[in-house]
Design a protein around this motif. Structure first.
Motif, short mmCIF file in Angstrom:
data_model
loop_
_atom_site.label_atom_id
_atom_site.label_comp_id
_atom_site.label_asym_id
_atom_site.label_seq_id
_atom_site.Cartn_x
_atom_site.Cartn_y
_atom_site.Cartn_z
N ILE A 392 33.86 24.16 47.58
CA ILE A 392 34.87 25.21 47.57
C ILE A 392 36.14 24.65 46.95
O ILE A 392 36.64 23.61 47.40
CB ILE A 392 35.15 25.73 48.99
N PRO A 393 36.70 25.26 45.92
CA PRO A 393 37.94 24.74 45.33
C PRO A 393 39.05 24.69 46.38
O PRO A 393 39.24 25.63 47.15
CB PRO A 393 38.25 25.74 44.22
N HIS A 394 39.77 23.57 46.39
CA HIS A 394 40.88 23.47 47.33
C HIS A 394 42.03 24.38 46.91
O HIS A 394 42.59 25.09 47.74
CB HIS A 394 41.36 22.02 47.43
N GLN A 395 42.38 24.36 45.63
CA GLN A 395 43.38 25.30 45.15
C GLN A 395 42.74 26.68 45.10
O GLN A 395 41.68 26.85 44.50
CB GLN A 395 43.88 24.89 43.77
N PRO A 396 43.34 27.68 45.73
CA PRO A 396 42.71 29.01 45.80
C PRO A 396 42.35 29.52 44.41
O PRO A 396 43.14 29.50 43.48
CB PRO A 396 43.80 29.87 46.45
N CYS A 397 41.09 29.96 44.27
CA CYS A 397 40.60 30.50 43.01
C CYS A 397 40.68 32.02 43.00
O CYS A 397 40.03 32.68 42.18
CB CYS A 397 39.17 30.05 42.77
N VAL A 398 41.46 32.59 43.91
CA VAL A 398 41.62 34.03 44.02
C VAL A 398 43.10 34.35 44.02
O VAL A 398 43.90 33.64 44.65
CB VAL A 398 40.95 34.57 45.32
N ARG A 399 43.48 35.39 43.30
CA ARG A 399 44.86 35.86 43.26
C ARG A 399 44.90 37.31 43.72
O ARG A 399 44.09 38.13 43.28
CB ARG A 399 45.44 35.73 41.85
N LEU A 400 45.88 37.62 44.56
CA LEU A 400 46.03 38.95 45.12
C LEU A 400 47.35 39.53 44.63
O LEU A 400 48.39 38.87 44.69
CB LEU A 400 46.01 38.91 46.65
N ALA A 401 47.31 40.77 44.14
CA ALA A 401 48.53 41.43 43.70
C ALA A 401 49.48 41.60 44.87
O ALA A 401 49.04 41.97 45.98
CB ALA A 401 48.21 42.78 43.07
N PRO A 402 50.78 41.32 44.68
CA PRO A 402 51.73 41.43 45.81
C PRO A 402 51.71 42.79 46.48
O PRO A 402 51.88 42.90 47.69
CB PRO A 402 53.08 41.14 45.15
N GLY A 403 51.47 43.84 45.71
CA GLY A 403 51.42 45.17 46.31
C GLY A 403 50.09 45.49 46.94
O GLY A 403 49.93 46.54 47.57
#
Length: 772
Positions: A392-403
Motif C-alpha cells: 500500500i503506498p504510504h503517500q496517499p494515492c487518492v485525492r478528494l475534492a475539498p467540496g
C-alpha cells in the motif's frame, strides 16, 4: 523482484515488477519513504546493489535516502545508478551483452592498499638508512626515522579520506560475466570481460569479500569462479544435471573468501570449496527452484528462498561438536508467503530498541514485504517479531475534492475519477453507530467518470477545488487537464498549456489559492508556485535545498499539503524537515522544529493557522504557524501520549480534519483509524513513566512495573481504551488507502481488501498437504 539494504541498514530498496523502486525507512516503524517512478515491466530491476560511497559511511550520521550509491539492472540490458534526491537515474550504462539476469557489487577499501604501499616504502627507506647509519650519528638517524613516521602518517591520513572503490559484476544473456568499476558518483567503467562463456545464459553472480574473485552460475548446470581483474577461469564446477532438462543455477553467494553457496532448479542448496573447486555439501529442503540466497554479516548463517514459498535457514555447525566442524545443517523452514519468494536479504535492525538484531526481509509474487527475526526465539516470540507490510503506498494515492463529491485515484499509469455515491442521513437511533464510524448505507452507488491512461508512471496528481481540473506529474513532467461535461458527467478532457512551467522537473503537485495556483515540488527540492492562467512561475522557494547553516543538502520533497482555507502550504522532505509558506504574501512563513524521527504525515487545522505533524514513532505535534511555536496542547501532551498509541507498529499515513468539528482529526494507518480531538486532554495510562517514552527511545526506558500505581486490590490500574474520549481507534476497514471528509460529518474511506489482491495473482506452486 529484488531487495537491497543500505550500508547502515537504515533504508531498504525494494524493486517492483512495474519498474518502480521503493525506498523504505527502517529506523523506527517501517514505512515507504520514497518511490522512484517505474518505466514499465520491461524495465523492471532483477537485482539491486546498495553500497557505501565512502569509508565509514555506514557508521556515520543518518544521511537520509541519499546514503551510499544504489545500482540496478534488469533484462533491458541497462546498468543504472539512481539519484535518490531527484528520483531519477544518475547514469545509465549499456552492458552490451543482452539482458542482465543478476547484478552483484562489493566495496573495496583503498586504505588497506595505501597502508601496505606505505609500509613497503618505509621498509625500503629503513634498509637504506641502516646501511648509512654506520657512518652517521645516532641523533641524525632518529631525526630521519621521525620524518619517515610523519610521512607515513600523512599518507595514511590522506588514504582514509579517499572514497572506496565500487566493483560491479553483471551476469548477462550472452553467457558472459562483465565487471564494472564505479570510482565516483555518476561514473561506470567496464573493467573486464570473462574469458569463458556459459553454454546459454549467465543467471547468477556474486563477489568474494576482498573483491578479487567472482562466482557465477549458468543455465548449463555449471558454477564457475573467475579472476575479477583478468576474467580468467579459476574453477569450473558441475552440479547435478539431467540430459533433457539442464539444471539452472539461479542463485550464487560467496560466504567470506573460501565458501561458495549456490541454489538451483532442483531445489538444492549446495556448498562449494572456492579454493579447491569441489562440492562440500548438497542439501535439498525445497520442493522447487531455489531463487534467492543471502547470508548474515558473520557468514555462519545462510538463508535460501524459492518458488515453493519456503524460506530455509542453514547454519554452520559450531566447532565444539566433534565431527561437525565445517558442516552446514538445516535449522528451520518458514512459510510466510503464499506464492514464490523471489528476493531475500539479511540486514541488521536500525531501531534504537533492538539495534544490531539481524532480520530476514523477503518479498515475492504475493507483493508483501515480510520482516522476521533471523535467530530462533521461541514460537510465540517469533510470531510477534514477524511483520508483513502490504503493498500500500504510504503517500496517499487518492485525492478528494475539498467540496466532496469527486475522488481521484492513482493506479500506476492510470488515473481514475470517481463520483462518490450519496449516503443516507442516519436516523436518531443510528447516531451511535455513526459516531463509531460505521459504514453508512448508500442511496446512490459510486460512478466512474473518467479512466485516463497516460502510458507513463504517474508520481502524483491533484484535483482542483471545484473538481473541474486535474493536475498530474507523469514522467517528471507537469500536465494540466480540464474536464468537459455538464450535470456532473465527464464527456471528455482538454489539455491546458502551462507555458514555461511545463519544462519543470517535478515530483509533487497540489492546487492552491482556490485553484488559481499550482504548488509544485521540483526534483531539485525547490518549491514553485505556478499561475494556472499565465503558465508562469510567480514564486520559488529554496528552503529545502539548504540547511540551517546555509549549506546545500541533497534531499527530496515527499509531500505537499494546502490548508482548507487556501492560506497555507506545508512541505516535508526526506530529511524530516517541514516548512510552511504563506500563500497570501507568497513568502516563507516558518520552519518547524527539527524532528529526530522521520515525519510520516502533515496536515493543517481548517479554521486555525495550526500545522499538525505525525512522526514514525506515532508522536503527534501541533504547531502555531503565526506564533512560530508549539501550541499549548502540544507542549503539554505531545511527549505524554497514551502507551497503547505509542506501541502501535504501523506508522500514520495521513491526516484529515472534520469540517463540522474543526478540532477533531482522523489519522489513518493501513489497518486502523485514530480519532484525536485537539480540544480535549489526553487519557492517562496506568504507568506515567511509560508516557514519556517512545519506541525510538525504548532502550533507555525504565523497566515496566517499577512505578505502578496500585489499585483497590493492589493491582495496577488498567486503562480501557474503548472508553477513551480521545485517541479513539476504529479498525473496521483494512487495508486503508485513504481517509478524508467528503461533506459535512461524513468520512470517505478507500480500502483495498486483500482478497481482491489475491484474486489477481497466479496460482501458487502446488504443495501437497496431509489429509487433502
Amino acid at each position: 523482484t529484488a531487495i537491497a539494504a543500505s550500508p547502515s541498514c537504515r533504508r531498504l530498496a525494494v524493486a517492483r515488477a512495474d519498474g518502480s523502486i521503493e525506498i523504505w525507512n527502517c529506523t523506527v516503524s517501517w514505512f515507504q519513504e520514497l518511490v522512484v517512478p517505474g518505466r514499465g515491466g520491461a524495465h523492471a530491476a532483477r537485482s539491486l546493489v546498495w553500497l557505501a560511497a565512502e569509508e565509514g559511511e555506514a557508521e556515520g550520521p543518518d544521511r537520509g535516502a541519499c546514503e551510499g550509491r544504489l545500482f540496478s539492472a534488469g533484462l533491458d540490458a541497462a546498468l543504472v545508478e539512481w539519484d535518490l534526491a531527484r528520483l531519477e537515474p544518475r547514469v545509465v550504462e549499456q552492458v552490451n551483452g543482452g539482458g542482465v539476469w543478476a547484478l552483484a557489487g562489493v566495496a573495496v577499501s583503498v586504505v588497506e592498499g595505501a597502508k601496505k604501499e606505505s609500509e613497503r616504502e618505509t621498509e625500503t627507506v629503513r634498509t637504506a638508512d641502516d646501511s648509512e647509519s654506520e657512518s652517521e650519528s645516532e641523533s641524525e638517524s632518529e631525526r630521519e626515522s621521525k620524518s619517515e613516521s610523519e610521512r607515513k602518517r600523512e599518507r595514511e591520513r590522506k588514504a582514509v579520506a579517499r572514497p572506496v572503490v565500487l566493483k560491479l559484476a553483471a551476469a548477462c544473456e550472452d553467457g558472459k560475466v562483465r565487471t564494472f568499476l564505479a570510482p565516483y558518483r555518476g561514473v561506470l567503467e567496464l573493467h573486464s570481460n570473462s574469458v569463458f562463456r556459459f553454454q546459454g545464459r549467465a543467471l547468477s553472480v556474486a563477489w568474494n569479500r576482498s573483491g578479487t574473485r567472482v562466482v557465477a552460475g549458468g543455465s548449463d548446470a555449471t558454477v564457475r569462479v573467475m579472476n575479477a581483474d583478468s576474467g580468467n577461469l579459476v574453477h569450473r564446477m558441475t552440479t547435478t544435471n539431467y540430459a533433457k532438462n539442464p539444471t539452472l543455477v539461479w542463485a550464487a553467494l560467496f560466504v567470506g573468501d573460501d565458501i561458495v553457496v549456490t541454489g538451483n532448479s532442483l531445489g538444492d542448496t549446495e556448498f562449494w570449496d572456492a579454493e579447491m573447486g569441489v562440492l562440500l555439501q548438497s542439501l535439498r529442503h525445497h520442493k522447487a527452484d531455489v531463487i534467492a540466497l543471502a547470508a548474515n554479516g558473520v557468514g555462519d548463517v545462510v538463508v535460501a528462498a524459492g518458488i515453493d514459498s519456503k524460506i530455509s535457514t542453514f547454519k554452520l555447525a559450531p566447532p565444539s561438536e566433534e565431527g561437525a566442524f565445517g558442516t552446514w545443517r538445516h535449522e528451520k523452514g518458514r512459510r510466510h508467503h503464499t506464492h514464490d519468494v523471489s528476493a531475500v536479504a539479511v540486514c541488521k535492525s536500525a531501531a534504537a530498541g533492538d539495534a544490531g538484531r539481524e532480520l530476514i526481509v523477503s518479498g515475492g509474487l504475493d507483493t508483501q514485504l515480510v520482516q522476521q527475526d533471523l535467530e530462533e526465539r521461541g514460537q510465540e516470540a517469533h510470531r510477534s517479531l514477524t511483520r508483513r507490510h502490504a503493498p500500500i503506498p504510504h503517500q496517499p494515492c487518492v485525492r478528494l475534492a475539498p467540496g466532496g463529491g469527486r475522488l481521484l485515484a492513482i493506479e500506476g499509469t492510470r488515473v481514475r475519477l470517481w463520483a462518490l455515491g450519496e449516503a443516507e442521513t442516519p436516523a436518531k437511533r443510528a447516531l451511535k453507530l455513526h459516531e463509531n464510524y460505521a459504514a453508512l448505507p448508500l442511496r446512490h452507488e459510486h460512478r466512474l467518470l473518467l479512466d485516463l491512461d497516460l502510458e507513463a508512471f504517474v508520481a502524483d496528481a491533484a484535483l482542483a477545488p471545484d473538481a473541474d481540473r486535474i493536475a498530474l506529474v507523469a514522467d517528471g513532467r507537469l500536465q494540466l487537464f480540464a474536464l468537459l461535461g455538464d450535470n456532473g458527467a465527464v464527456e471528455g478532457i482538454r489539455r491546458l498549456r502551462l507555458g514555461g512551467a511545463e519544462a519543470l522537473q517535478c515530483t509533487r503537485v497540489a492546487f492552491a489559492g482556490s485553484g488559481s495556483l499550482l504548488a509544485v515540488a521540483e526534483r531539485s527540492a525547490e518549491i514553485s508556485l505556478v499561475d494556472v492562467a499565465e503558465g508562469a512561475v510567480v514564486a520559488s522557494f529554496d528552503a529545502h535545498t539548504r540547511d540551517e547553516g546555509g549549506e546545500e543538502v541533497a534531499t527530496c520533497v515527499t509531500s505537499l499539503v494546502v490548508s482548507a482555507d487556501g492560506h497555507w502550504l506545508l512541505s516535508c522532505d526526506s530529511s524530516n524537515r517541514v516548512h510552511a509558506f504563506n500563500l497570501d504574501t507568497l513568502q516563507h512563513q516558518a520552519a518547524l522544529p527539527a524532528f529526530n524521527v522521520p515525519v510520516t504525515a502533515v496536515g493543517t487545522r481548517p479554521t486555525e493557522a495550526h500545522a499538525v505533524v505525525a512522526c514514525a514513532d506515532n508522536r503527534v505535534f501541533e504547531y502555531d504557524l503565526r506564533g512560530r511555536c508549539l501550541t499549548p496542547w502540544s507542549r503539554k501532551h505531545s511527549q505524554r501520549l497514551p502507551r497503547f498509541h505509542m506501541e502501535r507498529r504501523e506508522a500514520l499515513c495521513g491526516i484529515s480534519f472534520n469540517p463540522a468539528r474543526p478540532s477533531r482529526a482522523v489519522f489513518h494507518a493501513q489497518s486502523y483509524l485514530c480519532v484525536v480531538d485537539f480540544a480535549k486532554a489526553v487519557p492517562k495510562d496506568d504507568n506515567d513513566s511509560a508516557l514519556l517514552v517512545s519506541r525510538a527511545t525504548a532502550a533507555e526506558a525504565p523497566a515496566p512495573g517499577k512505578r505502578k500505581r496500585p489499585g483497590k486490590e493492589g493491582e495496577p490500574r488498567k486503562f480501557d481504551k474503548k472508553k477513551a474520549h480521545n485517541f479513539y481507534y476504529v479498525s473496521h476497514y483494512k487495508p486503508i488507502l485513504f481517509a478524508g471528509f467528503s461533506a459535512g460529518d461524513q468520512l470517505a474511506v478507500v480500502e483495498r481488501p486483500w482478497a481482491q489482491v489475491l484474486q489477481q495473482l497466479p496460482t501458487p506452486v502446488y504443495r501437497h498437504k496431509y489429509g487433502t
